[in-house]
Structures are given as C-alpha cells and as structure tokens.
Design an enzyme around this catalytic site. Structure first.
Site, PDB file in Angstrom:
ATOM      1  CB  THR A 197      -0.974   0.049   1.201  1.00 52.49           C
ATOM      2  OG1 THR A 197      -0.239   0.156   2.422  1.00 52.49           O
ATOM      3  CG2 THR A 197      -1.885  -1.175   1.237  1.00 52.49           C
ATOM      4  CG  LEU A 243      -4.698   5.975  -3.020  1.00 52.65           C
ATOM      5  CD1 LEU A 243      -4.778   5.861  -4.532  1.00 52.65           C
ATOM      6  CD2 LEU A 243      -5.892   6.756  -2.461  1.00 52.65           C
ATOM      7  CG  HIS A 244      -2.729   2.823   3.692  1.00 53.96           C
ATOM      8  ND1 HIS A 244      -1.436   2.387   3.586  1.00 53.96           N
ATOM      9  CD2 HIS A 244      -2.657   4.052   4.276  1.00 53.96           C
ATOM     10  CE1 HIS A 244      -0.603   3.299   4.080  1.00 53.96           C
ATOM     11  NE2 HIS A 244      -1.317   4.321   4.503  1.00 53.96           N
ATOM     12  CG  ASP A 245      -8.329   1.597   4.338  1.00 53.09           C
ATOM     13  OD1 ASP A 245      -8.896   2.373   5.129  1.00 53.09           O
ATOM     14  OD2 ASP A 245      -7.384   0.855   4.682  1.00 53.09           O
ATOM     15  CG  LEU A 247      -3.683  -2.259  -3.007  1.00 52.06           C
ATOM     16  CD1 LEU A 247      -3.848  -2.248  -4.529  1.00 52.06           C
ATOM     17  CD2 LEU A 247      -2.197  -2.179  -2.626  1.00 52.06           C
TER      18      LEU A 247
END
Ligand code: RIB
Ligand code: CA
Length: 307
Positions: A197, A243-245, A247
C-alpha cells in the site's frame, strides 16, 4: 458479481475505499460495519452515513456499529492523519430523513455472521480497520465466520517499516490480540500490508492531471478530504496520500493487481516495543500476503471509478 461486506474505521482512505467499492459493478456491497480506529466509533459511524449520502447507492447497504475499543489495550486514533472529523477537510451534511442505508438491529459482528450464514462461501469480508469486530465474530459465532468465502485485510508491515512504530502498522497495532485471533482462525485470508500500500499513492501531479479535471462530487470530495491545495499544488499536511484501503478493495475487484506469497505469520501481542509487529517464521499461520503490486494499473482503476 462478488458479494462483499466492508468493515472500516472511516477515515479518509476508508472513504475512498467505499467510493471505489460502490462504483464497481463487480461488487455488491451488502453491508458496511464500523469499528474504532482512525477516529472514535461514533464518528466512524457518522462518517459511514456521510459517505453513503454522497454515494446515494441504488441498493442500500445494511450498516452496523461495532467495537468502540480493542479487545486488549486502550483505544487509539489517528486524528493527525485524518483530521478531527476523520474526513479531513471535507464537509458533508446529513439531511434529516434521507437514509441511504438500512440500520441493522445488532452489532457489527452479528451482521457479518448473519450475512455469511445466509450466503455460505459466497461473501468476501474486506477489513480496512482494526480487526476487533472480526475477532468478536470468531469468539461469538466461529461457525458463521467460517461461512465467509475469504477475508481481505488491509494491515501489517511484513518486510517493511511500520507506520505507528518502526515495527507495527496502525490496524494491527490498534488491536493485535484481535489480529492474532483472526490470523489463527483458519479462515482463508489475503493480507494487503504496507509493503504494497505504500506503493500506491496520490501526488500533486496526479491530482492536477487526472483528478481535478473530473470535476464532479467525488473528485471534489477527494480534494477536500485529502486537504489538496490546487494553488500551492500540495496536500495540506503531507507530501503524498497513501491509498491503503482502496488497494484492499482493488484486490477484490481484480486479484491480478497484486502478486501474493504464502507466508507463515504471527502477531506480537506482548506489550512493549514490538507490540503489533508481524513476525515471519516457523511459528504462526499460513497467510496469503500481497508483496507485489501493479501500482499504475491500480491508480488507473481508482481514478476511473471516481467518475
Ligand atoms: O495503516 C493504514 C491503515 O490504518 C488504513 O486502514 C488507515 O485507514 C488506518 O486505518
Ligand atoms: Ca482504515
């Protein structure tokens, strides 16, 4: 069409993950559940409703409140990243009587297991906050949780530095006891850690060239939520926005976006310097971990779904 449930701690990137999910015809988002994390639970739950009122989904999801604190340890938050409200500088007013959701009668864990019972081996649970609600489901209805097809988790730092301590990532650090229970449950899961991420992020040039020209509700929300200043061509309080979440949602939409390896992982739950660290080694559970990502193709997907 994949049936999904999203368990989240709406903060900015969780909100972007919800937009991506609801704007993807490959997914049917049956439920959205809230957990304490980036901001306190009450604020998370209000933010879920605000993002849904922006999305105005044709098929209203069921929403449920979950845990307001971790199984062990004190509730921690990330206001420095997500702002006081959890949605950065975005302002969304909830209109009385306008409900783009159905309110569940019970807690998050119960909604998750009841949907899994109704649709055995068909539901993917996307967990993008601390794993407390999942652990409660395992404690109270393991059979129900085992009816889930798969769990996709945004969390952990496997072969990279943590973002809360040098060893631990926020979602795992917030409730490592819950994470350990989920890892040891035997439920099929894919972990989407900081290792990938941290390779998918927004930059000022991407905002100027690909987001701003969209000029709709969602590109405007993205600019406000991330605190992007188009005059200064920079984000208010940081260089880039990870854009952790989103992904984790992207991996469910298109699993070819990532390269996975099966690793043997356990979670450090002793208090001290390594609290919340993921340890790779002979002990532990076999977990499918995303270690490679086609970052450009994911960014293309993410930006395209703002429309
Ligand atoms: O470490 C990143 C994760 O912690 C993301 O889910 C972000 O929303 C925060 O919850
Ligand atoms: Ca999150």
């Amino acid at each position: 069409m994949k049936i999904v449930i999203i368990d989240c701690d709406v903060g900015v990137d969780d909100a972007l993950a919800l937009i991506l999910a609801f704007h993807s015809s490959a997914l049917e988002v049956k439920a959205v559940t809230g957990v304490n994390g980036n901001v306190p639970l009450d604020r998370v739950f209000e933010n879920i409703q605000k993002v849904l009122s922006l999305l105005q989904p044709t098929n209203k999801p069921i929403i449920a409140r979950g845990a307001s604190s971790p199984l062990k340890g004190k509730a921690i938050h990330a206001h420095s990243v997500h702002g006081r409200t959890g949605l950065g500088e975005a302002k969304i007013e909830l209109k009385d009587g306008e409900e783009w959701w159905t309110l569940s009668g019970g807690p998050a864990w119960e909604l998750i297991t009841s949907i899994a019972h109704q649709h055995p081996q068909q539901v993917t649970l996307i967990a993008v906050g601390p794993l407390t609600n999942l652990a409660l489901g395992i404690q109270k209805d393991l059979d129900g949780m085992k009816h889930l097809k798969e769990i996709v988790i945004m969390g952990g730092a496997v072969r990279t530095r943590g973002n809360v301590t040098p060893h631990a990532e926020f979602n795992i650090y917030s409730d490592p006891v819950a994470a350990k229970m989920v890892f040891e449950s035997g439920i099929p899961m894919t972990l989407v850690p900081l290792d990938v991420t941290h390779r998918v992020f927004l930059t000022p040039s991407l905002m100027e060239e690909r987001v701003k020209p969209i000029g709709n509700t969602f590109s405007k929300f993205l600019m406000e939520a991330t605190g992007y200043d188009t005059k200064a061509r920079r984000f208010r309080n940081r260089e880039t926005v990870f854009l952790h979440d989103p992904l984790a949602v992207g991996v469910v939409i298109d699993p070819t976006l990532v390269k996975n390896e099966t690793l043997c992982l356990t979670v450090e739950t002793d208090e001290g310097e390594h609290w919340g660290k993921l340890i790779e080694g002979k002990e532990g559970s076999q977990i499918n971990v995303s270690l490679g990502v086609d970052a450009e193709r994911f960014l293309e997907l993410f930006v395209s779904r703002l429309r």
